[in-house]
Design a protein around this motif. Structure first.
Motif, PDB file in Angstrom:
ATOM      1  N   ASP A 215       7.268   7.388  -0.306  1.00 41.94           N
ATOM      2  CA  ASP A 215       5.851   7.745  -0.447  1.00 41.94           C
ATOM      3  C   ASP A 215       5.623   8.405  -1.813  1.00 41.94           C
ATOM      4  O   ASP A 215       6.579   8.851  -2.458  1.00 41.94           O
ATOM      5  CB  ASP A 215       5.516   8.733   0.693  1.00 41.94           C
ATOM      6  CG  ASP A 215       4.037   9.034   0.806  1.00 41.94           C
ATOM      7  OD1 ASP A 215       3.218   8.325   0.187  1.00 41.94           O
ATOM      8  OD2 ASP A 215       3.686   9.998   1.516  1.00 41.94           O
ATOM      9  N   LYS A 217       3.275  11.419  -3.238  1.00 43.40           N
ATOM     10  CA  LYS A 217       2.333  12.449  -2.774  1.00 43.40           C
ATOM     11  C   LYS A 217       1.287  12.837  -3.824  1.00 43.40           C
ATOM     12  O   LYS A 217       0.154  13.176  -3.489  1.00 43.40           O
ATOM     13  CB  LYS A 217       3.113  13.722  -2.418  1.00 43.40           C
ATOM     14  CG  LYS A 217       4.015  13.570  -1.217  1.00 43.40           C
ATOM     15  CD  LYS A 217       3.461  14.366  -0.043  1.00 43.40           C
ATOM     16  CE  LYS A 217       4.377  14.360   1.149  1.00 43.40           C
ATOM     17  NZ  LYS A 217       4.534  13.031   1.768  1.00 43.40           N
ATOM     18  N   GLY A 229      -2.467  13.188   0.892  1.00 41.83           N
ATOM     19  CA  GLY A 229      -1.879  12.661   2.128  1.00 41.83           C
ATOM     20  C   GLY A 229      -0.863  11.559   1.843  1.00 41.83           C
ATOM     21  O   GLY A 229      -0.139  11.137   2.738  1.00 41.83           O
ATOM     22  N   TYR A 276       9.811  10.290  12.610  1.00 44.95           N
ATOM     23  CA  TYR A 276       9.774   9.915  11.190  1.00 44.95           C
ATOM     24  C   TYR A 276      10.380  11.062  10.397  1.00 44.95           C
ATOM     25  O   TYR A 276       9.798  12.126  10.280  1.00 44.95           O
ATOM     26  CB  TYR A 276       8.326   9.591  10.832  1.00 44.95           C
ATOM     27  CG  TYR A 276       7.810   9.854   9.435  1.00 44.95           C
ATOM     28  CD1 TYR A 276       8.621   9.967   8.324  1.00 44.95           C
ATOM     29  CD2 TYR A 276       6.441   9.956   9.227  1.00 44.95           C
ATOM     30  CE1 TYR A 276       8.104  10.199   7.052  1.00 44.95           C
ATOM     31  CE2 TYR A 276       5.901  10.183   7.977  1.00 44.95           C
ATOM     32  CZ  TYR A 276       6.747  10.308   6.894  1.00 44.95           C
ATOM     33  OH  TYR A 276       6.220  10.549   5.666  1.00 44.95           O
ATOM     34  N   ASN A 292       8.173  14.121  11.379  1.00 48.44           N
ATOM     35  CA  ASN A 292       6.826  13.898  11.897  1.00 48.44           C
ATOM     36  C   ASN A 292       6.969  13.143  13.202  1.00 48.44           C
ATOM     37  O   ASN A 292       7.901  12.347  13.374  1.00 48.44           O
ATOM     38  CB  ASN A 292       5.988  13.093  10.907  1.00 48.44           C
ATOM     39  CG  ASN A 292       5.745  13.893   9.634  1.00 48.44           C
ATOM     40  OD1 ASN A 292       5.325  15.045   9.676  1.00 48.44           O
ATOM     41  ND2 ASN A 292       6.044  13.297   8.494  1.00 48.44           N
ATOM     42  N   ARG A 294       5.116  10.875  14.505  1.00 52.41           N
ATOM     43  CA  ARG A 294       4.307   9.624  14.510  1.00 52.41           C
ATOM     44  C   ARG A 294       4.720   8.835  13.276  1.00 52.41           C
ATOM     45  O   ARG A 294       5.507   9.325  12.456  1.00 52.41           O
ATOM     46  CB  ARG A 294       2.820   9.965  14.487  1.00 52.41           C
ATOM     47  CG  ARG A 294       2.457  11.243  13.728  1.00 52.41           C
ATOM     48  CD  ARG A 294       2.301  11.110  12.281  1.00 52.41           C
ATOM     49  NE  ARG A 294       2.331  12.343  11.526  1.00 52.41           N
ATOM     50  CZ  ARG A 294       2.390  12.352  10.213  1.00 52.41           C
ATOM     51  NH1 ARG A 294       2.459  11.233   9.535  1.00 52.41           N
ATOM     52  NH2 ARG A 294       2.419  13.481   9.551  1.00 52.41           N
ATOM     53  N   GLY A 296       4.422   7.177   9.552  1.00 48.28           N
ATOM     54  CA  GLY A 296       3.903   7.707   8.285  1.00 48.28           C
ATOM     55  C   GLY A 296       2.664   6.944   7.854  1.00 48.28           C
ATOM     56  O   GLY A 296       2.486   5.781   8.183  1.00 48.28           O
ATOM     57  N   ASP A 297       1.844   7.624   7.105  1.00 52.80           N
ATOM     58  CA  ASP A 297       0.662   6.991   6.519  1.00 52.80           C
ATOM     59  C   ASP A 297       0.706   7.339   5.032  1.00 52.80           C
ATOM     60  O   ASP A 297       0.454   8.486   4.687  1.00 52.80           O
ATOM     61  CB  ASP A 297      -0.595   7.561   7.181  1.00 52.80           C
ATOM     62  CG  ASP A 297      -1.840   6.789   6.788  1.00 52.80           C
ATOM     63  OD1 ASP A 297      -1.732   5.902   5.944  1.00 52.80           O
ATOM     64  OD2 ASP A 297      -2.918   7.106   7.331  1.00 52.80           O
ATOM     65  N   PRO A 298       1.140   6.468   4.169  1.00 54.53           N
ATOM     66  CA  PRO A 298       1.104   4.998   4.209  1.00 54.53           C
ATOM     67  C   PRO A 298       2.341   4.251   4.716  1.00 54.53           C
ATOM     68  O   PRO A 298       2.274   3.012   4.825  1.00 54.53           O
ATOM     69  CB  PRO A 298       0.902   4.646   2.740  1.00 54.53           C
ATOM     70  CG  PRO A 298       1.556   5.744   1.976  1.00 54.53           C
ATOM     71  CD  PRO A 298       1.411   6.977   2.809  1.00 54.53           C
ATOM     72  N   GLU A 299       3.457   4.889   5.007  1.00 55.51           N
ATOM     73  CA  GLU A 299       4.701   4.121   5.184  1.00 55.51           C
ATOM     74  C   GLU A 299       4.663   3.109   6.345  1.00 55.51           C
ATOM     75  O   GLU A 299       5.477   2.182   6.376  1.00 55.51           O
ATOM     76  CB  GLU A 299       5.896   5.055   5.373  1.00 55.51           C
ATOM     77  CG  GLU A 299       6.184   5.966   4.196  1.00 55.51           C
ATOM     78  CD  GLU A 299       5.549   7.327   4.386  1.00 55.51           C
ATOM     79  OE1 GLU A 299       4.370   7.401   4.798  1.00 55.51           O
ATOM     80  OE2 GLU A 299       6.214   8.332   4.130  1.00 55.51           O
TER      81      GLU A 299
HETATM   82  N1  GLY Z   1       3.560   9.995   4.355  1.00 60.19           N
HETATM   83  C1  GLY Z   1       3.164  11.276   4.760  1.00 60.19           C
HETATM   84  C2  GLY Z   1       2.786  11.406   6.175  1.00 60.19           C
HETATM   85  O1  GLY Z   1       2.562  10.429   6.856  1.00 60.19           O
HETATM   86  O2  GLY Z   1       2.714  12.516   6.657  1.00 60.19           O
END
Ligand code: GLY
Length: 440
Positions: A215, A217, A229, A276, A292, A294, A296-299
């Motif tokens: 990612d 940041k 994010g 994650y 995390n 859940r 990842g966003d964007p992963e």
């Molecule tokens: N890639 C950061 C997140 O999903 O928290």
């Protein structure tokens, strides 16, 4: 027919919805905070509501009677939505509130690794109002430190010495400031290395890794500007990263497998969902930055489009604890994801700008994020607007496709042009070499 209820309204959830819908038997329903056109177009029905409105979620679940629910983002997990669904006899992909502490409580996770002697922790100490006077000695004993509030902070609470503050005095002041709003603050040694995201699927007994991704940041090209994010990410066709060895990925998975087992021993509950791990490769091996609970966003956009195995089948294997019986396959393709965000993001984003989507290039995908479909068109909010993804046989081609896709979205937006480029990748590889150099 599989009736699935998806909770969450970002690009991550748009991508999850698309992957679930690849199974022709899927009947998708969604509970969303705002009207994401991507998710809505894939759903048979949807409900708009807040993630803390448990009564509304309950009523909608009782109406739909899904076979299972997929929780996309951390807010509903932290609000105990999975616990609520359990009471309604509905299975979920996502942990209960107690197990979501893996993400929502940094001290829980650090102490879990410590108690079960799992590799991956940096030096750390946990402080509260009663022992904060001991924090000075610990901070003094570290070369540089990172301060983490114990709780969800939307990615904005963690402060790193050298980036967000500079002196040990400032570190101590920030610890005290955190304790005004959080019961606990975690102080850790600052680690140097290259970071990678390893998103693992687990049924509480078996953990399976998806391809690693990286990612970005910082808001601007060259890793400059404030933290966000996540402005974009990439993954490689060989399911490694240019600075990452097979052994590094195995080490990340091993840690995750042991943590899944430790969670069961500690709580008597099986963790079913996504773990994650944000890992970093250091001179002393792979270390854990955080978990995390859940995707990842964007992963997410780097791994789910490559999944060859039926995702609904994978979800059922998680729920029925049969992950050990299936082989989850991913295409050997590279991916690059670039986020289009409102001008001024993240500090002073232009609100409610109209955007228009033109012709999307072949091989590219656009996932809608924090946008709202109104009667007269599509509008941004104050957060990330749309993720542009390129998928190809190598990074160079995937990056070009993603870059091309950004041009198909018109509006007051910007993105990072450097994500996935040769220049930035070479910088990462050089940095890794420096970190691992014996003279360092
Ligand atoms: N890639 C950061 C997140 O999903 O928290």
């Amino acid at each position: 027919m599989a009736k699935i209820l998806l909770v969450g309204n970002g690009a991550r959830e748009h991508c999850i919805a698309e992957t679930l819908k690849r199974n022709k038997e899927t009947e998708l329903y969604s509970y969303i905070k705002s009207k994401n056109p991507g998710i809505v177009s894939l759903s048979k029905d949807f409900e708009i509501g807040n993630y803390n409105d448990l009564e509304k979620i309950k009523i909608y679940t009782e109406k739909i009677k899904p076979d299972f629910t997929f929780i996309g983002n951390e807010e509903p997990l932290n609000n105990g939505v999975v616990d609520l669904l359990k009471e309604l006899n509905t299975d979920s992909i996502g942990p209960t509130k107690n197990l979501a502490r893996l993400e929502t409580s940094k001290s829980f996770t650090r102490n879990l690794l410590k108690k079960y002697k799992i590799n991956g922790n940096p030096k750390f100490e946990v402080f509260n109002k009663n022992n904060i006077n001991d924090a000075k000695d610990f901070i003094d004993s570290l070369n540089q430190c990172v301060i983490k509030p114990d709780g969800l902070t939307g990615g904005k609470g963690v402060k790193v010495q050298g980036d967000h503050f500079f002196t040990k005095k400032e570190a101590l002041e920030y610890c005290k400031e955190v304790l005004q709003t959080h019961p606990i603050v975690v102080v850790e040694e600052k680690l140097e290395g290259e970071e990678f995201s390893l998103q693992c699927l687990t049924d509480g007994k078996t953990a399976v890794a998806t391809p690693p991704a990286q990612d970005h940041k910082r808001a601007f090209d060259g890793d400059k500007g404030p933290n966000t994010g996540g402005m974009g990410s990439y993954s490689c066709e060989n399911h490694l990263l240019p600075f990452l060895t097979k052994r590094d990925v195995e080490d990340g998975l091993k840690i995750t497998q042991k943590v899944a087992e430790a969670i069961y021993k500690e709580t008597g509950e099986f963790y079913k969902g996504i773990m994650y791990g944000g890992f970093i490769v250091t001179k002393n091996g792979v270390k854990l930055l955080e978990y995390n609970a859940r995707f990842g966003d964007p992963e997410t956009m780097n791994v789910l489009p490559l999944m060859e195995t039926d995702f609904v089948g994978v979800c059922n294997a998680i729920i029925n604890q049969k992950l050990h019986q299936i082989k989850i396959r991913f295409q050997n393709e590279a991916t690059v994801c670039k986020y289009l965000v409102p001008r001024g993001y993240p500090d002073n984003p232009a609100k409610s700008g109209k955007i228009e989507i033109g012709k999307i290039p072949k091989d590219a995908r656009i996932y809608y994020a924090s946008v709202e479909q109104r009667e007269d068109g599509l509008y941004t909010t104050s957060s990330r607007a749309a993720a542009c993804v390129g998928i190809a046989e190598n990074l160079e081609k995937a990056e070009k496709i993603a870059e091309e896709a950004t041009k198909s979205v018109k509006g007051k937006l910007f993105h990072r042009g450097d994500i996935g480029t040769k220049k930035l990748i070479e910088k990462r590889v050089r940095h890794m070499k420096e970190v691992l150099s014996p003279n360092k």
